[in-house]
Design a protein around this motif. Structure first.
Motif, PDB file in Angstrom:
ATOM      1  N   LYS A  98      -0.183  -0.261   1.850  1.00  0.00           N
ATOM      2  CA  LYS A  98      -0.864  -1.522   1.596  1.00  0.00           C
ATOM      3  C   LYS A  98      -1.600  -1.962   2.853  1.00  0.00           C
ATOM      4  CE  LYS A  98       2.168  -3.188  -2.088  1.00  0.00           C
ATOM      5  NZ  LYS A  98       2.946  -4.324  -2.614  1.00  0.00           N
ATOM      6  N   SER A 125      -0.711  -1.490 -10.968  1.00  0.00           N
ATOM      7  CA  SER A 125       0.022  -2.638 -10.422  1.00  0.00           C
ATOM      8  C   SER A 125      -0.124  -2.722  -8.910  1.00  0.00           C
ATOM      9  CB  SER A 125       1.501  -2.552 -10.806  1.00  0.00           C
ATOM     10  OG  SER A 125       2.162  -1.508 -10.108  1.00  0.00           O
ATOM     11  N   ASN A 126      -0.338  -1.579  -8.250  1.00  0.00           N
ATOM     12  CA  ASN A 126      -0.529  -1.568  -6.799  1.00  0.00           C
ATOM     13  C   ASN A 126      -1.963  -1.894  -6.405  1.00  0.00           C
ATOM     14  OD1 ASN A 126       2.110  -0.949  -6.226  1.00  0.00           O
ATOM     15  ND2 ASN A 126       1.763   1.247  -6.103  1.00  0.00           N
ATOM     16  N   PRO A 140      -4.045  -6.775  -7.791  1.00  0.00           N
ATOM     17  CA  PRO A 140      -3.006  -7.792  -7.556  1.00  0.00           C
ATOM     18  C   PRO A 140      -2.636  -8.577  -8.812  1.00  0.00           C
ATOM     19  CG  PRO A 140      -4.612  -7.807  -5.778  1.00  0.00           C
ATOM     20  CD  PRO A 140      -5.160  -6.903  -6.829  1.00  0.00           C
ATOM     21  N   SER A 156       0.094  -6.902 -10.959  1.00  0.00           N
ATOM     22  CA  SER A 156       1.314  -6.466 -10.276  1.00  0.00           C
ATOM     23  C   SER A 156       2.539  -6.500 -11.183  1.00  0.00           C
ATOM     24  CB  SER A 156       1.561  -7.322  -9.042  1.00  0.00           C
ATOM     25  OG  SER A 156       1.714  -8.678  -9.401  1.00  0.00           O
ATOM     26  N   HIS A 174       4.432  -3.294 -12.997  1.00  0.00           N
ATOM     27  CA  HIS A 174       5.438  -2.371 -12.449  1.00  0.00           C
ATOM     28  C   HIS A 174       6.793  -2.542 -13.113  1.00  0.00           C
ATOM     29  CE1 HIS A 174       6.893  -5.766 -10.000  1.00  0.00           C
ATOM     30  NE2 HIS A 174       7.984  -5.045  -9.828  1.00  0.00           N
TER      31      HIS A 174
END
Length: 269
Positions: free
Chosen positions: A63, A211-212, A215, A218, A221
């Motif tokens: 990230k 999901s990564n 945003p 998210s 996940h």
């Protein structure tokens, strides 16, 4: 020897080469990627990673703002697609071959013609899948521990971190094994179970990827088993019982549903 033990040995004889080959591959990959870390400088890797597209960084579990260090490198190894293929190939292949493959090639008809219940056959297969997953992840762990012991790495890798990452990978592979067994039973006899199982796993991996990357997505996940295997968090927080138990529960629940369906399914030989 009990019938359950006999059919377990039969399944094991069919799968032991695949089991050991994938275990060796997982160990080699972990050892190789960790081993080359002593030949690069953290600042150089950091500069390289900053040039990666956002999608590729997300795929590697990185990230914005992440600083490269040995712990981060280890986490990236345990979410790399090659490592995931190494640990997930056995439960996928063995689960599909044991039931749907047995219907297609006629071996299931021959085995079940013996004085043996369907439950014994299925439970023995599930046991071999679990054993293969354990062998693959144990080899992966040993690969990391061997490098840690014999090569001077640019940072400390606690043995507990490697153990936590391998335990999480084991639970992930076990969940995929349960899903595969269920798909193999439901699709046996012409339902394309291989396509179903692979499509489900790929779709769940894609949901983790979304999901990564996005945003606002998210929350996705929570709906994929890959969302419960988070090496980045494991590196910083250590072993987490909650996600581990979720993955194991998914595997057991799907395998249990597969057993229920297998005992009642009208098989066409």
């Amino acid at each position: 020897m009990t019938r359950l033990g006999a059919v377990f040995r039969w399944h094991l004889r069919r799968e032991w080469v695949r089991m050991l080959a994938l275990g060796l591959f997982a160990a080699t990959f972990v050892a190789l990627v960790l081993g080359i870390s002593n030949s690069v400088r953290p600042t150089e890797v950091q500069e390289l990673m900053e040039k990666f597209p956002a999608g590729l960084r997300a795929l590697l579990g990185l990230k914005d703002g992440d600083i490269f260090d040995m712990a981060r490198w280890v986490g990236a190894v345990h979410t790399h697609p090659v490592w995931l293929v190494a640990i997930l190939s056995f439960p996928l292949a063995a689960g599909l071959r044991g039931i749907a493959g047995g219907v297609d090639d006629g071996t299931l008809e021959v085995v079940l013609a013996q004085p043996m219940s369907r439950s014994a056959y299925y439970l023995a297969l599930a046991g071999v899948v679990a054993l293969g997953v354990t062998v693959c992840l144990t080899c992966s762990l040993l690969g990391g521990l061997a490098v840690r012991a014999v090569i001077e790495l640019p940072g400390e890798i606690p043995a507990a971190t490697l153990l936590a990452l391998s335990a999480s990978g084991w639970a992930l592979a076990l969940s995929v094994g349960g899903i595969t067994l269920l798909a193999s039973v439901v699709g046996a006899g012409g339902g394309r179970p291989g396509s179903w199982a692979i499509a489900i796993v790929v779709a769940m991996f894609f949901l983790r990827f979304l999901s990564n990357v996005v945003p606002t997505l998210s929350w996705l996940h929570w709906f994929t088993v890959f969302g419960y295997h988070d090496p980045r968090e494991l590196v910083h927080e250590g072993f987490r019982a909650g996600p581990f138990l979720v993955l194991v529960s998914v595997g057991i629940a799907c395998a249990g549903a597969g057993l229920w369906a297998f005992r009642r399914k009208q098989l066409t030989f």
